[in-house]
Design a protein around this motif. Structure first.
Motif, PDB file in Angstrom:
ATOM      1  N   LYS A  52       1.025  -1.223   0.068  1.00 39.09           N
ATOM      2  CA  LYS A  52      -0.092  -0.077   0.099  1.00 39.09           C
ATOM      3  C   LYS A  52       0.755   1.300   0.056  1.00 39.09           C
ATOM      4  CE  LYS A  52      -2.157  -1.359   3.655  1.00 39.09           C
ATOM      5  NZ  LYS A  52      -3.006  -1.509   4.977  1.00 39.09           N
ATOM      6  N   MET A  53       1.996   1.164   0.476  1.00 34.84           N
ATOM      7  CA  MET A  53       3.008   2.297   0.607  1.00 34.84           C
ATOM      8  C   MET A  53       3.410   2.735  -0.720  1.00 34.84           C
ATOM      9  SD  MET A  53       5.248   2.001   3.943  1.00 34.84           S
ATOM     10  CE  MET A  53       4.855   1.747   5.585  1.00 34.84           C
ATOM     11  N   PHE A  54       3.280   1.809  -1.890  1.00 40.07           N
ATOM     12  CA  PHE A  54       3.988   1.972  -3.081  1.00 40.07           C
ATOM     13  C   PHE A  54       3.017   2.082  -4.121  1.00 40.07           C
ATOM     14  CE2 PHE A  54       7.005  -0.305  -0.578  1.00 40.07           C
ATOM     15  CZ  PHE A  54       8.299   0.402  -0.606  1.00 40.07           C
ATOM     16  N   LYS A  55       1.578   2.328  -3.864  1.00 36.72           N
ATOM     17  CA  LYS A  55       0.632   2.733  -4.669  1.00 36.72           C
ATOM     18  C   LYS A  55       0.610   3.920  -5.305  1.00 36.72           C
ATOM     19  CE  LYS A  55      -4.473   2.730  -4.973  1.00 36.72           C
ATOM     20  NZ  LYS A  55      -5.513   2.494  -4.387  1.00 36.72           N
ATOM     21  N   ALA A  56       0.761   3.743  -6.733  1.00 35.22           N
ATOM     22  CA  ALA A  56       0.804   5.182  -7.475  1.00 35.22           C
ATOM     23  C   ALA A  56      -0.368   5.758  -7.858  1.00 35.22           C
ATOM     24  CB  ALA A  56       1.939   4.952  -8.409  1.00 35.22           C
ATOM     25  N   ASP A  57      -0.602   6.916  -8.088  1.00 34.31           N
ATOM     26  CA  ASP A  57      -1.564   7.583  -8.918  1.00 34.31           C
ATOM     27  C   ASP A  57      -1.430   7.606 -10.467  1.00 34.31           C
ATOM     28  OD1 ASP A  57      -3.821   9.017  -9.989  1.00 34.31           O
ATOM     29  OD2 ASP A  57      -3.970  10.496  -8.067  1.00 34.31           O
ATOM     30  N   LEU A  58      -2.166   6.897 -11.059  1.00 30.69           N
ATOM     31  CA  LEU A  58      -1.695   6.688 -12.471  1.00 30.69           C
ATOM     32  C   LEU A  58      -1.927   8.127 -13.033  1.00 30.69           C
ATOM     33  CD1 LEU A  58      -1.010   4.865 -14.933  1.00 30.69           C
ATOM     34  CD2 LEU A  58      -3.496   4.394 -15.086  1.00 30.69           C
ATOM     35  N   SER A  59      -2.887   8.834 -12.708  1.00 31.35           N
ATOM     36  CA  SER A  59      -3.249  10.136 -13.337  1.00 31.35           C
ATOM     37  C   SER A  59      -1.937  11.136 -13.242  1.00 31.35           C
ATOM     38  CB  SER A  59      -4.330  10.940 -12.790  1.00 31.35           C
ATOM     39  OG  SER A  59      -3.861  11.268 -11.566  1.00 31.35           O
ATOM     40  N   HIS A  60      -0.996  11.004 -12.113  1.00 36.27           N
ATOM     41  CA  HIS A  60       0.122  11.568 -11.964  1.00 36.27           C
ATOM     42  C   HIS A  60       1.036  11.344 -12.976  1.00 36.27           C
ATOM     43  CE1 HIS A  60      -0.681  12.694  -7.450  1.00 36.27           C
ATOM     44  NE2 HIS A  60      -1.540  13.132  -8.369  1.00 36.27           N
ATOM     45  N   LEU A  61       1.261  10.036 -13.537  1.00 35.67           N
ATOM     46  CA  LEU A  61       2.083   9.675 -14.502  1.00 35.67           C
ATOM     47  C   LEU A  61       1.823  10.149 -16.016  1.00 35.67           C
ATOM     48  CD1 LEU A  61       2.929   5.938 -13.582  1.00 35.67           C
ATOM     49  CD2 LEU A  61       4.088   8.008 -13.052  1.00 35.67           C
ATOM     50  N   LEU A  62       0.444  10.659 -16.010  1.00 45.77           N
ATOM     51  CA  LEU A  62      -0.067  11.164 -17.269  1.00 45.77           C
ATOM     52  C   LEU A  62       0.084  12.679 -17.716  1.00 45.77           C
ATOM     53  CD1 LEU A  62      -2.839   8.650 -17.795  1.00 45.77           C
ATOM     54  CD2 LEU A  62      -0.643   8.438 -18.607  1.00 45.77           C
ATOM     55  N   ARG A  63       0.508  13.285 -16.578  1.00 43.37           N
ATOM     56  CA  ARG A  63       0.381  14.819 -16.464  1.00 43.37           C
ATOM     57  C   ARG A  63       1.952  15.245 -15.766  1.00 43.37           C
ATOM     58  NH1 ARG A  63      -4.731  13.332 -14.916  1.00 43.37           N
ATOM     59  NH2 ARG A  63      -6.462  14.094 -16.469  1.00 43.37           N
ATOM     60  N   TYR A  64       1.951  16.620 -16.321  1.00 41.94           N
ATOM     61  CA  TYR A  64       3.191  17.305 -15.753  1.00 41.94           C
ATOM     62  C   TYR A  64       2.809  17.482 -14.311  1.00 41.94           C
ATOM     63  CZ  TYR A  64       5.742  17.579 -19.966  1.00 41.94           C
ATOM     64  OH  TYR A  64       6.247  17.331 -21.175  1.00 41.94           O
ATOM     65  N   PRO A  65       3.619  17.393 -13.051  1.00 44.40           N
ATOM     66  CA  PRO A  65       3.560  17.666 -11.764  1.00 44.40           C
ATOM     67  C   PRO A  65       3.275  19.370 -11.649  1.00 44.40           C
ATOM     68  CG  PRO A  65       5.896  17.230 -11.883  1.00 44.40           C
ATOM     69  CD  PRO A  65       4.981  16.863 -13.249  1.00 44.40           C
ATOM     70  N   PRO A  66       2.717  19.716 -10.667  1.00 51.48           N
ATOM     71  CA  PRO A  66       2.392  21.354 -10.508  1.00 51.48           C
ATOM     72  C   PRO A  66       3.691  21.639  -9.783  1.00 51.48           C
ATOM     73  CG  PRO A  66       1.266  20.075  -8.812  1.00 51.48           C
ATOM     74  CD  PRO A  66       1.641  19.010  -9.538  1.00 51.48           C
ATOM     75  N   PRO A  67       4.052  22.908  -9.881  1.00 53.40           N
ATOM     76  CA  PRO A  67       5.512  23.487  -9.752  1.00 53.40           C
ATOM     77  C   PRO A  67       5.401  23.437  -8.110  1.00 53.40           C
ATOM     78  CG  PRO A  67       4.185  25.152 -11.165  1.00 53.40           C
ATOM     79  CD  PRO A  67       3.290  23.787 -10.774  1.00 53.40           C
ATOM     80  N   ARG A  68       6.743  22.903  -7.627  1.00 51.04           N
ATOM     81  CA  ARG A  68       6.717  23.120  -6.025  1.00 51.04           C
ATOM     82  C   ARG A  68       6.226  21.765  -5.478  1.00 51.04           C
ATOM     83  NH1 ARG A  68       5.082  27.558  -2.862  1.00 51.04           N
ATOM     84  NH2 ARG A  68       6.986  27.297  -1.685  1.00 51.04           N
ATOM     85  N   GLY A  69       5.669  21.047  -6.017  1.00 56.35           N
ATOM     86  CA  GLY A  69       4.818  19.874  -5.540  1.00 56.35           C
ATOM     87  C   GLY A  69       3.606  19.708  -5.551  1.00 56.35           C
ATOM     88  N   TYR A  70       2.993  18.396  -5.143  1.00 63.67           N
ATOM     89  CA  TYR A  70       1.557  18.229  -5.279  1.00 63.67           C
ATOM     90  C   TYR A  70       0.898  18.932  -3.917  1.00 63.67           C
ATOM     91  CZ  TYR A  70       1.256  15.281  -9.317  1.00 63.67           C
ATOM     92  OH  TYR A  70       1.535  14.951 -10.541  1.00 63.67           O
ATOM     93  N   ASP A  71      -0.104  19.500  -3.942  1.00 71.68           N
ATOM     94  CA  ASP A  71      -0.644  19.942  -2.867  1.00 71.68           C
ATOM     95  C   ASP A  71      -0.766  18.954  -1.797  1.00 71.68           C
ATOM     96  OD1 ASP A  71      -0.805  22.583  -3.335  1.00 71.68           O
ATOM     97  OD2 ASP A  71      -2.693  22.700  -3.810  1.00 71.68           O
ATOM     98  N   ARG A  72      -1.370  17.894  -1.854  1.00 70.74           N
ATOM     99  CA  ARG A  72      -1.474  16.686  -1.293  1.00 70.74           C
ATOM    100  C   ARG A  72      -0.514  16.194  -0.314  1.00 70.74           C
ATOM    101  NH1 ARG A  72      -4.429  15.605   2.999  1.00 70.74           N
ATOM    102  NH2 ARG A  72      -4.807  12.999   3.327  1.00 70.74           N
ATOM    103  N   ALA A  73       0.771  16.181  -1.003  1.00 72.19           N
ATOM    104  CA  ALA A  73       2.054  15.934  -0.295  1.00 72.19           C
ATOM    105  C   ALA A  73       2.734  16.769   0.620  1.00 72.19           C
ATOM    106  CB  ALA A  73       3.239  15.716  -1.668  1.00 72.19           C
ATOM    107  N   LYS A  74       2.519  18.354   0.236  1.00 73.83           N
ATOM    108  CA  LYS A  74       2.874  19.436   1.224  1.00 73.83           C
ATOM    109  C   LYS A  74       1.923  19.484   2.333  1.00 73.83           C
ATOM    110  CE  LYS A  74       3.235  22.384  -2.404  1.00 73.83           C
ATOM    111  NZ  LYS A  74       3.298  23.753  -2.908  1.00 73.83           N
TER     112      LYS A  74
END
Length: 412
Positions: A52-74
């Motif tokens: 479960k720790m390594f589950k990726a969000d496929l949509s994140h692989l199909l788009r450029y990430p936002p500047p400075r990092g994803y809001d959820r990560a921050k």
């Protein structure tokens, strides 16, 4: 003699920077293959294989990430800091980076010009020199800490070093503070950090504070406070940049995740621009989101990690006390800084290197004091965050070696 140089010929197709990189290697680079090819008994932690720790969000692989990092990560990083550092941070002040090495490089580009200098209390982690020099062209200047057995940050020492270097033409634009310290393993106090920050910013210097070991303080009597808890007490907090990453406290150097905290608006814009060149990957951010979504598990991990570090450190201290080897009074991190000066024929870094090389031949890898820019030859750092049997085997090998050492104390 530089024992860490690689002889090569310049190639017309390469830049001068590339040639400099190829002709001067740090000992870590030189020894990595040798170390990994000759591990004693590597130990993995099965608790960290939860898929479960390594589950990726496929949509994140199909788009450029936002500047400075994803809001959820921050947001989850802010929650982590609130729980474990007891501080409230605004996610808008967080910038993700690919590891602390990447963060150093981004800050060097943003804050300093080629030819500028950075002042750092020494000894300090050797990669600092490479991280600021190899691309940004910034020179790191050591400020020797006066007492290895009671390391302190003294403004008067920094002032003296600053004056000596500037008198020789150095342009010092920033200071780096690593707290808890590496390789001493001590903790600098709130007052020490505040005094140094105010001194530096009064000279219009930037300050970078690296707290990569903030959750690895295993000595219960040590009252460590994160800089983020008292940054508002500074005269000019905008000039101070805080750095932390997953590699040490969470034991995940392969994740390549770090975070920069800053309220400097222009620097924030610049960091956001250059992040395109070295972003924190979407996969790494997804991993962080999954991991930090369960802070109860992270708390259990921290408690167990700190318990093991304290236990291993106590073991190492006892063994080296029995051997009569002095050491710095470590209370944090995963290493101990040992004084082998009595076993050098002369107090020189050349003799230190010979001693270190012989230890390597015995199957024991320590890090030399020269690598940490220590002006005192004969100090070596041992990492003790390994399986207990491996650690004891290494200590026994050191003991056997020094008992038959050809160079007893002849220099005191």
């Amino acid at each position: 003699m530089n024992h860490y140089r690689l002889e090569t010929k310049a190639h017309d197709a390469l830049s001068t920077r590339a040639y400099d990189l190829l002709t001067t290697l740090d000992p870590l680079t030189c020894s990595r293959t040798e170390i990994h090819d000759d591990l004693y008994d590597p130990l993995t932690n099965p608790k960290l294989t939860d898929p479960k720790m390594f589950k990726a969000d496929l949509s994140h692989l199909l788009r450029y990430p936002p500047p400075r990092g994803y809001d959820r990560a921050k947001e989850l990083l802010a929650a982590y800091f609130a729980r474990f550092l007891k501080v409230d941070v605004d996610k808008k002040n967080l910038q993700l980076a690919p590891g602390v090495t990447g963060a150093y490089d981004m800050l060097a580009f943003t804050l300093l010009d080629k030819g500028d200098s950075l002042l750092c209390p020494a000894p300090y982690y050797g990669r600092v020199t490479n991280d600021f020099k190899e691309r940004a062209g910034v020179t790191t200047l050591p400020m020797p800490i006066s007492d290895p057995y009671n390391p302190k940050l003294e403004v008067v020492d920094l002032e003296n070093a600053y004056n000596q270097y500037t008198a020789k033409g150095a342009k010092i634009r920033a200071i780096l503070l690593i707290n808890p310290q590496n390789p001493y393993g001590n903790v600098f106090s709130r007052n020490e950090i505040i005094d140094v920050c105010n001194w530096a910013t009064s000279k219009n210097m930037f300050v970078i504070i690296d707290e990569i070991f903030v959750s690895s303080v295993y000595y219960e009597a040590e009252k460590f406070e994160s800089f983020l808890a008292y940054r508002d007490q500074l005269h000019d907090a905008d000039k101070v940049f805080w750095v932390w990453g997953f590699s040490k406290d969470l034991c995940m150097p392969g994740a390549k995740i770090s975070v920069i905290h800053t309220t400097h608006l222009k620097a924030t814009k610049c960091l956001s621009r250059i992040e395109l060149l070295q972003p924190c990957s979407s996969l790494a951010q997804d991993f962080a989101i999954n991991l930090l979504s369960d802070l109860d598990w992270v708390e259990k991990f921290h408690k167990e990690n700190v318990r093991r570090l304290g236990e291993q450190c106590s073991l190492v201290k006892t063994k080296f006390q029995e051997m009569g080897i002095p050491f710095a009074p470590c209370t944090a991190g995963f290493y101990i800084y040992l004084n082998f000066q009595d076993y050098l024929a002369e107090l020189t870094h050349e003799e230190e290197y010979k001693f270190w090389r012989k230890l390597c031949d015995e199957g024991v890898y320590l890090s030399t004091g020269k690598y940490f820019n220590d002006s005192r030859p004969g100090w070596l750092r041992m990492v003790f965050s390994c399986e207990k049997g491996m650690l004891l085997e290494g200590i026994i090998s050191v003991n056997v070696f020094i008992e038959r050492c050809l160079y007893p104390s002849v220099c005191h």
